[in-house]
Design an enzyme around this catalytic site. Structure first.
Site, PDB file in Angstrom:
ATOM      1  N   TYR A  39       0.847  -1.201   0.000  1.00 50.84           N
ATOM      2  CA  TYR A  39       0.000   0.000   0.000  1.00 50.84           C
ATOM      3  C   TYR A  39       0.882   1.251   0.000  1.00 50.84           C
ATOM      4  O   TYR A  39       0.670   2.185  -0.766  1.00 50.84           O
ATOM      5  CB  TYR A  39      -0.923  -0.020   1.220  1.00 50.84           C
ATOM      6  N   ASP A  40       1.892   1.236   0.877  1.00 51.72           N
ATOM      7  CA  ASP A  40       2.781   2.399   0.969  1.00 51.72           C
ATOM      8  C   ASP A  40       3.467   2.685  -0.363  1.00 51.72           C
ATOM      9  O   ASP A  40       3.667   3.833  -0.733  1.00 51.72           O
ATOM     10  CB  ASP A  40       3.852   2.171   2.048  1.00 51.72           C
ATOM     11  N   LEU A  86     -33.779  11.288  18.920  1.00 49.70           N
ATOM     12  CA  LEU A  86     -34.670  10.122  19.020  1.00 49.70           C
ATOM     13  C   LEU A  86     -35.374  10.081  20.366  1.00 49.70           C
ATOM     14  O   LEU A  86     -34.773  10.391  21.397  1.00 49.70           O
ATOM     15  CB  LEU A  86     -33.848   8.839  18.870  1.00 49.70           C
ATOM     16  N   GLU A 118     -31.064  -1.265  14.101  1.00 50.62           N
ATOM     17  CA  GLU A 118     -29.620  -1.050  14.005  1.00 50.62           C
ATOM     18  C   GLU A 118     -29.041  -0.706  15.370  1.00 50.62           C
ATOM     19  O   GLU A 118     -29.779  -0.313  16.273  1.00 50.62           O
ATOM     20  CB  GLU A 118     -29.316   0.061  12.988  1.00 50.62           C
ATOM     21  N   LYS A 120     -27.325   1.434  18.269  1.00 50.21           N
ATOM     22  CA  LYS A 120     -27.236   2.873  18.553  1.00 50.21           C
ATOM     23  C   LYS A 120     -25.790   3.159  18.950  1.00 50.21           C
ATOM     24  O   LYS A 120     -25.350   2.787  20.036  1.00 50.21           O
ATOM     25  CB  LYS A 120     -28.202   3.270  19.671  1.00 50.21           C
ATOM     26  N   ASP A 122     -22.442   5.023  20.082  1.00 53.68           N
ATOM     27  CA  ASP A 122     -22.224   6.041  21.098  1.00 53.68           C
ATOM     28  C   ASP A 122     -21.072   6.940  20.673  1.00 53.68           C
ATOM     29  O   ASP A 122     -19.912   6.696  21.002  1.00 53.68           O
ATOM     30  CB  ASP A 122     -21.920   5.356  22.435  1.00 53.68           C
ATOM     31  N   TYR A 230     -25.738   5.862   8.936  1.00 55.56           N
ATOM     32  CA  TYR A 230     -27.003   5.215   9.298  1.00 55.56           C
ATOM     33  C   TYR A 230     -28.223   5.887   8.672  1.00 55.56           C
ATOM     34  O   TYR A 230     -29.350   5.613   9.074  1.00 55.56           O
ATOM     35  CB  TYR A 230     -27.166   5.084  10.806  1.00 55.56           C
ATOM     36  N   LYS A 294     -36.448   1.823  13.300  1.00 56.20           N
ATOM     37  CA  LYS A 294     -36.995   2.830  12.380  1.00 56.20           C
ATOM     38  C   LYS A 294     -38.047   2.186  11.491  1.00 56.20           C
ATOM     39  O   LYS A 294     -37.809   1.086  10.952  1.00 56.20           O
ATOM     40  CB  LYS A 294     -35.870   3.388  11.492  1.00 56.20           C
ATOM     41  N   LYS A 318     -32.970   1.787  24.674  1.00 55.15           N
ATOM     42  CA  LYS A 318     -31.650   1.825  25.314  1.00 55.15           C
ATOM     43  C   LYS A 318     -31.376   0.561  26.114  1.00 55.15           C
ATOM     44  O   LYS A 318     -32.289  -0.046  26.663  1.00 55.15           O
ATOM     45  CB  LYS A 318     -31.588   3.036  26.259  1.00 55.15           C
ATOM     46  N   CYS A 412       0.798  -0.576  57.015  1.00 55.70           N
ATOM     47  CA  CYS A 412       0.736  -1.146  55.671  1.00 55.70           C
ATOM     48  C   CYS A 412       0.438  -2.647  55.777  1.00 55.70           C
ATOM     49  O   CYS A 412       1.140  -3.363  56.498  1.00 55.70           O
ATOM     50  CB  CYS A 412       2.065  -0.923  54.953  1.00 55.70           C
ATOM     51  N   CYS A 415       3.839  -4.659  54.467  1.00 58.95           N
ATOM     52  CA  CYS A 415       5.132  -4.689  55.155  1.00 58.95           C
ATOM     53  C   CYS A 415       5.029  -4.294  56.624  1.00 58.95           C
ATOM     54  O   CYS A 415       6.003  -4.391  57.365  1.00 58.95           O
ATOM     55  CB  CYS A 415       6.142  -3.798  54.443  1.00 58.95           C
ATOM     56  N   CYS A 430       1.897   4.056  52.710  1.00 59.74           N
ATOM     57  CA  CYS A 430       2.861   3.256  53.459  1.00 59.74           C
ATOM     58  C   CYS A 430       4.181   4.015  53.503  1.00 59.74           C
ATOM     59  O   CYS A 430       4.639   4.542  52.495  1.00 59.74           O
ATOM     60  CB  CYS A 430       3.050   1.915  52.750  1.00 59.74           C
ATOM     61  N   CYS A 435       9.054  -1.824  51.326  1.00 56.58           N
ATOM     62  CA  CYS A 435       7.758  -2.501  51.226  1.00 56.58           C
ATOM     63  C   CYS A 435       7.694  -3.307  49.921  1.00 56.58           C
ATOM     64  O   CYS A 435       7.802  -2.737  48.835  1.00 56.58           O
ATOM     65  CB  CYS A 435       6.648  -1.466  51.262  1.00 56.58           C
TER      66      CYS A 435
END
Ligand code: IVH
Length: 671
Positions: A39-40, A86, A118, A120, A122, A230, A294, A318, A412, A415, A430, A435
């Site tokens: 690709y490069d 929505l 579909e 939802k 985020d 969407y 929908k 949801k 602690c 220790c 501590c 320790c």
């Protein structure tokens, strides 16, 4: 400059088509056909030809995604059709209410209605306008009527085509969708930001939204963004009669469409879909917070119409929050690298959003008191993304009277040294200098990437080494012999040799890495770099008073005190001495800041250099007080142009930034 002949023009067009095709395979279908190197090669060839014939560069060429200069502010865009939001359903009954209303208002029967369903997503809603197939305008949803023009940023998002596929293209199409960041990319981005001391994003949605609403497209281009289409807004030159067909149409134009969009007949199929996606939720590479339902036929949608902000023909059902109830069996205290004592709730295991949770952070003693959390309590636990689960609250009605209050120990747990909570701080620490808990965490930090970068030395191995008393501090790693390493469980000859080699290879760190590796409290990777550049050597850094330290930009009194305390702790000084004896080099930068010839100058490197590796060139610049940036802007002072330069050279020419040949650069650095 010669005139391009027909063959060349043809080749350029062919390269663009092939690159677009492979982009599509890689970013839209997740199914590449060629290696990155191949690709490069195609990409580099196109860059090269366009450099020779800049007149042939078109805005939709795959080389033209990045390169625009930062904006002062975003222009506003009025959406030709409002981008609605929505209505939400949070339980099945609410979805069924929606369904009943749809039947009532449309006059259709249970058998006749069809829904497209579909995920939802985020993220951040955007609109892309394509005129005769060319991506011409991209905007955020904004308040639904007016959004912001983020075209330059959206151009950098690889799954967004700059030119649509297939023919004929519609005269105009507005594509609507969601820009998101995949969970894994979000984690990587935040880890990087943690190292450089930048503020972390709270979740993938914030990261995606923040990246799109960036004034500098170069920054956006470094963010791993993704986009799913969407829906459509205005469409001219193509007749579409239902949502499902419009999704298929978008797919044919090269837009990224979710694999999970389906057409349902009747509510039972919708309910089954909801359940299926809910179970899949945690396995998806990106976050979703529900499903969108929908009405499929546009004619039925039109009949149902819209309320002021949301249509009557769609609903977002949801998913429940990733919270569950369980009981606290015990509260234990874990000890971190800096000696911080953190109370952790040991839970009766419970599945939260598909993942088993058996411990949750209680943060600190004040939090426990505030929430009045007791051993034996029934509590609500929550997972958000991949962060550590936490206790949200106690369910008071679940109390039986047998619950036990928890008090933070003043010693602690590992220790036995005194654990102190300085006035004004929430964290108890501590005070033990030997320790084992702190030693293990410190070691894990010391060997990590960005620090001493010792490959293959995982947490488990370090833990064993400490428990078997093979090592007691960071410097002991450099004194390890093969027979020491062979004492570890399941250790073979080859593995031992590899580990020893990784340790040996880490002996020449940069000063930044070395400072960072020491794990000085409040000093992350970014500040380590600031200190290295300013003080030039570990010895010099160790000599500074807190007052000297606070004179450095970015160093406040708290950080200054941490640094000062670190270098005045005899145990730390002993480790530093031992590291030197163990063969670790403590680099000393040559130039003093005031004499630095490149102070205040920004360089960009492009193309291959014969006398330097990239790292050497960078070091040569930084040692002289200069800064190396990865992208060219008006703020760039010099672009060092090597063999086969990339598009940065083009940008430099366009912006009038001074270009240096390798010879000129060598002279400047006195080679
Ligand atoms: S359709 C009128 N489909 O949800 C239809 N929206 O609350 C409007 N969203 O701003 C949008 N995934 O950011 C639609 N598959 C999907 C979606 C989706 C996420 C978001 C979108 C919108 C918000 C509406």
């Amino acid at each position: 400059m010669s005139r391009p002949d027909k063959k060349l023009i043809h080749r350029i067009e062919e390269l663009r088509e092939r690159i677009n095709h492979h982009n599509y395979r890689y970013y839209v279908l997740d199914s590449p056909e060629i290696s990155d190197a191949e690709y490069d090669r195609l990409f580099d060839e196109l860059v090269e030809l366009e450099k020779r014939y800049p007149g042939l560069i078109t805005p939709d060429s795959p080389t033209q995604r990045v390169g625009a200069a930062p904006l002062e502010e975003f222009k506003t865009v009025r959406h030709s059709l409002p981008m609605l939001s929505l209505n939400k359903a949070t339980a099945e009954a609410e979805f069924l209410d929606f369904h009943r209303r749809v039947l009532e208002l449309s006059g259709l029967s249970e058998k006749e209605i069809r829904y497209t369903v579909e995920p939802k997503f985020d993220g951040l809603a955007v609109e892309l306008v394509f005129e005769r197939g060319i991506f011409s305008l991209g905007s955020t949803r904004g308040d639904g009527v007016v959004g912001e023009d983020v075209t330059l940023n959206l151009r950098t998002i690889r799954p967004i085509p700059l030119r649509l596929m297939g023919s004929p293209n519609p005269d105009l199409i507005e594509v609507r969708g969601e820009v998101i960041m995949n969970k894994e990319d979000f984690e990587t981005l935040n880890k990087k930001r943690e190292k450089t001391g930048e503020a972390l994003f709270a979740n993938p949605r914030n990261a995606a939204a923040g990246s799109v609403r960036q004034l500098d497209p170069k920054i956006t281009s470094t963010r791993p963004l993704n986009m799913f289409a969407y829906g459509t807004g205005r469409v001219e030159g193509k007749e579409l009669t239902n949502h499902w067909d419009s999704i298929l149409y978008l797919k044919g134009l090269g837009l990224k469409i979710s694999h999970y969009i389906e057409l349902c007949e009747g509510v039972d199929q919708v309910k089954a879909y909801y359940q299926r996606i809910l179970e899949l939720r945690n396995d998806l590479p990106y976050e979703i917070d529900g499903i969108v339902i929908k009405v499929n036929e546009f004619s039925v949608q039109a009949k149902l119409g819209e309320l002021s902000r949301s249509p009557r023909w769609a609903v977002a059902w949801k998913f429940p929050a990733q919270q569950e109830n369980t009981t606290i069996r015990d509260i234990i205290v874990s000890v971190g690298r800096t000696g911080a004592l953190t109370p952790v709730a040991m839970l009766k295991p419970v599945r939260v959003g598909g993942v088993e949770v058996s411990r949750a952070s209680l943060h600190n003693e004040d939090e426990i008191r505030k929430k009045d959390v007791r051993i034996g309590d029934t509590v609500v636990v929550q997972r958000a993304g991949d962060v550590i689960p936490e206790v949200v609250k106690v369910i008071a009605s679940g109390r039986t009277g047998k619950e036990r209050k928890f008090t933070m120990p003043d010693r602690c747990p590992v220790c036995g040294s005194k654990a102190e909570r300085p006035p004004g701080e929430a964290i108890r620490r501590c005070t033990g200098i030997a320790c084992p808990a702190q030693i293990k965490e410190n070691l894990a930090h010391f060997v990590s990437k960005g620090a001493m970068d010792m490959d293959g030395l995982g947490h488990k191995l370090l833990e064993q080494m400490v428990d078997k008393r093979i090592i007691q501090d960071q410097a002991d790693l450099y004194l390890l012999k093969k027979e020491d390493v062979m004492r570890m469980d399941r250790m073979g000859d080859k593995l031992a040799e590899n580990l020893l080699r990784a340790i040996q290879n880490s002996r020449n760190p940069s000063l930044t890495n070395l400072i960072y590796a020491l794990g000085i409290r409040n000093v992350g990777y970014h500040l380590a770099g600031v200190l290295a550049r300013h003080f030039k050597s570990m010895d010099n850094l160790g000599r500074q008073t807190t007052e000297d330290l606070t004179r450095v930009h970015e160093i406040g009194p708290i950080v200054a005190e941490s640094i000062y305390n670190f270098f005045h702790n005899p145990k730390n000084l002993r480790v530093l001495e031992k590291l030197k004896k163990g063969g670790v080099t403590f680099p000393v930068a040559r130039a003093e800041p005031r004499e630095a010839p490149f102070a205040g100058k920004t360089f960009v490197l492009t193309g291959g250099l014969d006398s330097f590796t990239r790292d050497e060139a960078r070091k040569a610049i930084e040692d002289r007080g200069g800064r190396v940036s990865s992208s060219v802007s008006k703020m760039t002072d010099f672009v060092v142009v090597g063999r086969d330069p990339g598009s940065k050279y083009e940008t430099a020419l366009r912006l009038g930034v001074k270009a240096l040949s390798e010879e000129e650069f060598k002279k400047m650095v006195g080679r």
